[in-house]
Design a protein around this motif. Structure first.
Motif, short mmCIF file in Angstrom:
data_model
loop_
_atom_site.label_atom_id
_atom_site.label_comp_id
_atom_site.label_asym_id
_atom_site.label_seq_id
_atom_site.Cartn_x
_atom_site.Cartn_y
_atom_site.Cartn_z
N PRO A 48 67.80 36.02 52.83
CA PRO A 48 66.40 35.94 52.38
C PRO A 48 66.25 36.02 50.86
O PRO A 48 65.39 35.34 50.28
CB PRO A 48 65.75 37.14 53.07
CG PRO A 48 66.57 37.35 54.30
CD PRO A 48 67.98 37.02 53.89
N ALA A 49 67.07 36.84 50.20
CA ALA A 49 66.98 36.96 48.75
C ALA A 49 67.37 35.66 48.06
O ALA A 49 66.73 35.23 47.08
CB ALA A 49 67.88 38.09 48.26
N GLY B 141 63.16 27.45 44.78
CA GLY B 141 62.56 27.34 43.45
C GLY B 141 61.44 28.32 43.20
O GLY B 141 60.67 28.16 42.25
N GLU B 142 61.35 29.36 44.03
CA GLU B 142 60.30 30.36 43.87
C GLU B 142 60.63 31.36 42.77
O GLU B 142 59.76 32.09 42.32
CB GLU B 142 60.07 31.09 45.19
CG GLU B 142 59.55 30.18 46.29
CD GLU B 142 59.49 30.84 47.66
OE1 GLU B 142 58.99 30.21 48.60
OE2 GLU B 142 59.96 32.00 47.78
N ARG B 143 61.90 31.39 42.35
CA ARG B 143 62.31 32.19 41.20
C ARG B 143 63.48 31.51 40.52
O ARG B 143 64.17 30.69 41.13
CB ARG B 143 62.66 33.63 41.60
CG ARG B 143 63.93 33.77 42.44
CD ARG B 143 64.23 35.21 42.85
NE ARG B 143 64.51 36.05 41.71
CZ ARG B 143 64.86 37.35 41.81
NH1 ARG B 143 64.95 37.92 43.00
NH2 ARG B 143 65.11 38.05 40.73
N ARG C 187 71.50 44.27 43.83
CA ARG C 187 70.89 45.51 43.37
C ARG C 187 69.46 45.64 43.89
O ARG C 187 69.05 46.72 44.34
CB ARG C 187 70.91 45.61 41.84
CG ARG C 187 70.69 47.04 41.31
CD ARG C 187 70.75 47.07 39.79
NE ARG C 187 70.97 48.41 39.28
CZ ARG C 187 70.03 49.34 39.18
NH1 ARG C 187 68.79 49.08 39.58
NH2 ARG C 187 70.32 50.54 38.68
N GLU C 188 68.70 44.56 43.85
CA GLU C 188 67.36 44.59 44.42
C GLU C 188 67.41 44.93 45.90
O GLU C 188 66.60 45.73 46.42
CB GLU C 188 66.68 43.23 44.22
CG GLU C 188 66.38 42.89 42.77
CD GLU C 188 65.88 41.47 42.57
OE1 GLU C 188 65.53 41.13 41.42
OE2 GLU C 188 65.85 40.71 43.55
N THR D 75 77.61 26.56 39.31
CA THR D 75 76.93 25.49 40.06
C THR D 75 75.42 25.66 40.03
O THR D 75 74.69 24.68 40.27
CB THR D 75 77.39 25.48 41.52
OG1 THR D 75 77.03 26.71 42.16
CG2 THR D 75 78.91 25.28 41.61
N ARG D 76 74.95 26.88 39.76
CA ARG D 76 73.52 27.20 39.74
C ARG D 76 72.86 26.86 41.06
O ARG D 76 71.72 26.41 41.14
CB ARG D 76 72.79 26.47 38.60
CG ARG D 76 73.43 26.60 37.24
CD ARG D 76 73.46 28.03 36.73
NE ARG D 76 72.14 28.47 36.26
CZ ARG D 76 71.94 29.68 35.72
NH1 ARG D 76 72.95 30.54 35.60
NH2 ARG D 76 70.73 30.02 35.30
N ALA D 77 73.59 27.08 42.13
CA ALA D 77 73.08 26.78 43.46
C ALA D 77 73.68 27.75 44.46
O ALA D 77 74.85 28.15 44.34
CB ALA D 77 73.41 25.35 43.86
N TYR D 78 72.89 28.11 45.45
CA TYR D 78 73.35 28.99 46.52
C TYR D 78 73.49 28.20 47.82
O TYR D 78 72.59 27.44 48.20
CB TYR D 78 72.35 30.14 46.73
CG TYR D 78 72.47 31.26 45.72
CD1 TYR D 78 73.70 31.87 45.47
CD2 TYR D 78 71.35 31.72 45.04
CE1 TYR D 78 73.81 32.90 44.56
CE2 TYR D 78 71.45 32.77 44.13
CZ TYR D 78 72.69 33.36 43.89
OH TYR D 78 72.80 34.38 42.98
#
Length: 244
Positions: free
Chosen positions: A58-59, A66-68, A78-79, A160-163
């Motif tokens: 979910p994180a 693109g919500e953050r 950590r969050e 890669t700046r991608a998950y």
């Protein structure tokens, strides 16, 4: 094995890391147990580890949508750590930030599954090997040093700046290696990861990790898709790729 997945059909064999190569649940639970004892918290370490991990996808989803802006896994972990502690009624307001950070970095200090290093070492003699993980480069490098993982290359999600399972996570990794997707194989213990890799054009290999989530695990007990290779463990993957 798929007829097209011969030993020479791929140049790189990359690995999902959390759960496939390293045992995150045991490592995180041990760190939580130590932290709880030091600070006098009443916590079930195994349950804390599972709930912490449950916030993982979910994180990352907020980043994928693109919500953050992209942030690395240390930030998300950590969050999620703070949210898990709050969920379980554990007050961390009097705990020094440095100690919370050390607990958070338990994800950097995970041990490999017993079969992993021998299998990776054999694969390394014939293929480029490395992680294809949502971890960032520093995390994956620290993990490799801690666990003795013999990677050739570490391409973290900060590059890669991608998950995953965003297709760009797979495609950008292949591009960094200057390989077409079909010359890259992803090995994972998770059908969802393999399905996304397959859609992106990568070869796929499944190995089961029935203890990843502990004795009550229900997810991915056996392969749930048409993968190029299904192996018992990492040495068996090496044997199937190299011995036919």
């Amino acid at each position: 094995m798929s007829p097209d997945a011969s030993p020479r059909s791929v140049d790189a064999v990359l690995f999902d890391t959390f759960g496939t190569v390293v045992d995150w649940r045991s490592g995180v639970a041990a760190a939580v147990a130590e932290f709880a004892q030091q600070h006098g918290f009443d916590a079930d370490p195994g349950e804390f580890a599972l709930r912490w991990r449950a916030r993982y996808q979910p994180a990352m989803r907020a980043v994928r949508l693109g919500e953050r802006e992209f942030v690395d896994l240390d930030v998300l972990h950590r969050e999620n750590l703070l949210a898990t502690a709050e969920e379980l009624g554990i007050a961390l307001d009097r705990v020094d930030d440095a100690e919370i950070d050390r607990l958070n970095r338990a994800w950097h200090r995970l041990d490999a599954w017993p079969d992993a290093i021998a299998g990776l070492t054999r694969l390394k003699r014939h293929f480029i090997i490395g992680p294809l993980s949502n971890g960032h480069t520093a995390l994956l490098t620290n993990m490799a040093k801690h666990a003795g993982l013999p990677w050739d290359v570490i391409i973290g999600s900060d590059l890669t700046r991608a998950y995953k399972p965003d297709p760009e996570a797979y495609l950008r990794t292949a591009a960094i290696l200057d390989l077409p997707p079909e010359r890259v194989m992803l090995c994972a213990a998770h059908d969802e990861d393999l399905a996304a890799a397959q859609r992106a054009g990568l070869r796929t290999a499944f190995i089961p990790r029935p203890q990843e989530h502990g004795p009550a695990q229900r997810a991915d007990p056996e392969p749930g898709g048409s993968w190029d290779v299904v192996a018992r463990d990492v040495p068996d993957l090496a044997a199937r790729l190299l011995d036919g």
